[in-house]
Structure formats: structure tokens, C-alpha cells
Design a protein around this motif. Sequence first.
Motif, PDB file in Angstrom:
ATOM      1  N   SER A  51      84.683 -51.097  -0.151  1.00  0.00           N
ATOM      2  CA  SER A  51      84.854 -50.697   1.243  1.00  0.00           C
ATOM      3  C   SER A  51      85.998 -51.464   1.903  1.00  0.00           C
ATOM      4  N   SER A  52      86.050 -52.782   1.664  1.00  0.00           N
ATOM      5  CA  SER A  52      87.108 -53.591   2.271  1.00  0.00           C
ATOM      6  C   SER A  52      88.479 -53.210   1.727  1.00  0.00           C
ATOM      7  N   THR A 108      89.638 -50.093   3.496  1.00  0.00           N
ATOM      8  CA  THR A 108      90.071 -50.395   4.857  1.00  0.00           C
ATOM      9  C   THR A 108      91.451 -51.051   4.846  1.00  0.00           C
ATOM     10  N   GLY A 149      86.705 -49.469  11.292  1.00  0.00           N
ATOM     11  CA  GLY A 149      88.082 -49.792  10.911  1.00  0.00           C
ATOM     12  C   GLY A 149      88.799 -48.588  10.332  1.00  0.00           C
ATOM     13  N   ASP A 169      83.400 -51.464   8.487  1.00  0.00           N
ATOM     14  CA  ASP A 169      84.586 -50.841   7.887  1.00  0.00           C
ATOM     15  C   ASP A 169      84.702 -49.374   8.289  1.00  0.00           C
ATOM     16  N   GLN A 170      83.574 -48.747   8.639  1.00  0.00           N
ATOM     17  CA  GLN A 170      83.626 -47.359   9.089  1.00  0.00           C
ATOM     18  C   GLN A 170      84.422 -47.240  10.386  1.00  0.00           C
ATOM     19  N   LEU A 173      83.034 -46.149   2.908  1.00  0.00           N
ATOM     20  CA  LEU A 173      83.148 -47.219   3.898  1.00  0.00           C
ATOM     21  C   LEU A 173      81.758 -47.658   4.347  1.00  0.00           C
TER      22      LEU A 173
END
Length: 268
Positions: free
Chosen positions: A127-128, A131, A165, A162-163, A158
Motif C-alpha cells: 500500500s505504501s 502511494t 493519500g 493510504d486510501q 490501498l
Amino acid sequence: RDALNYGIKERTPEAIQMVVDALDDPFWDIRLTAIEKAVLLQAADKAIAVEKIKKLAQNDPSSAVRSSAISMLSTALSEAEATPIMERAVQSDSSYMVIINALNQLSKMNPQSAMKLAKPLENERSSSMMTGIASLYARHGKADQFAFFERILSSNILQGFDQVGGLYHFTAFLVGKDLALFSKSVKIYEGKAKNGDMYSKMYLGNYLEQLTVHLEERIAGFKEEQNRQKQAGNANGADVAKANQAEAQALIVEFKRIAASTEEENGH
């Protein structure tokens, strides 16, 4: 650590040597602090420290130290010297944190290289990482990168904040792009309004408002273009500018509708 913080302020030979020696300290936090203080060194002392930090960037067992070393080298070295170090980190480091940081630093020096190296990373499940790539694409992406945003925002890749972001970077990515991409984005924003998490819905209205303001500015530009084309006797050009106005206005209506539905759901 306290000795390092105090010592470097004194700028005595002993304090300077303390910083250089601390780059070899067995405790990762001391090495991390030494990297931060190394930027204050000068001339030969800084050159010695930089050579040590180059090794830390590639071989240190701590990802935090490697990432800090990458940041320091991106400013201490010339673009020609720093670029291959950043590229190597993106391609071979085992830590997503280091890769994302190296990609970000590389994008400041060589956006083309950063974009090229980011492409294979789109398939990672982090996820990161997604992003981080979204941040890069928001700044340097073209229409081709729309599919990446569509994929990460229409799936469960995400996680957590993060969603938000991802949505933020997608909104920044759209600014200045062709209206056709704005039209394709409506479905994505609708999906987040219906199925997004609490934080996505909380911020969605702000992002849609940003796009609305942007489109209003473009409408003003389309009107000016229409007048210019009319004065030049170019009826076709005037019609295109008028059509762009109508398309942008229709998008504003859609974005306001989505924002209103989110506000209703949240009880505002």
C-alpha cells in the motif's frame, strides 16, 4: 546522541571527528544521528563522511539509516553522482521505505529515470509503495498513468490512510489534464463516495471542490479562447472552445452531485 548534538555545535576538531566516527557506530540510532549532523561538516571532513555515507546507503542493515543516507546524498552530491545511487536503491533495496525515498529524491533530479523505474513497481502489493508511486505520478505523470490510479483506487490495494493519500494524489494528477480524463474520473469518485472508507469520504468533498475550482478557471480560459477565435473569424475554433466550456460545466455538476451525496451520507 546528545554528545553528537552538542558537540557539532562547538565545531571543534574533536566534535567533527566524533561525527565522522559515529558513522561507524554499532548502534543504528547513533549512525542515523551522525548522518543528520554530517551535513554541517565542511571540506575534507565532509568528503570523508560522504564516502562513508555512500556505503551506508547501500549496505547498512537498518532501513532507516539507508533511507537517511539516501536523503543526505541527494543534496550533498551533484546530480551526476547522486543519480546512479538513487537508481541502484530503487532497483535493489529490500525496503519499501528506502525505495520510495530514493524514487522521490531521484524524481527531483531526473524525473524521466524515476518514471521509468517506477513502472515495474506498479505490480507490488504494498500500500505504501502504491502511494509513493502515486505521489510521483501526480507530479510528473501523463495521461498514460490514469490506468494506474484507476486500478489502485478501484481495488483494495490501498489500506488505511493510504486510501486518502491515493485520492489526494489522483486529484493533483488530474489538474491540467485533458477533460476526457476528468470524465473518466467521475466513475472513480463515485465509487469512493459509495464504497470508500470513512476517511476517504471525509476528504472526498474537499478534493472535488478543488477540481471544481480548477474547472471554473478553465471555463474562463475557454471563454477567452472562444472570443479570440471569433475575432479571428475562426468559427470552428470558437465552436471547440464553446464545447469545452459545456463539457467542463457538466463535469462541475457531476462533481458537486457526488460531493453532495457524500455529505448526505455523513449527515452534514
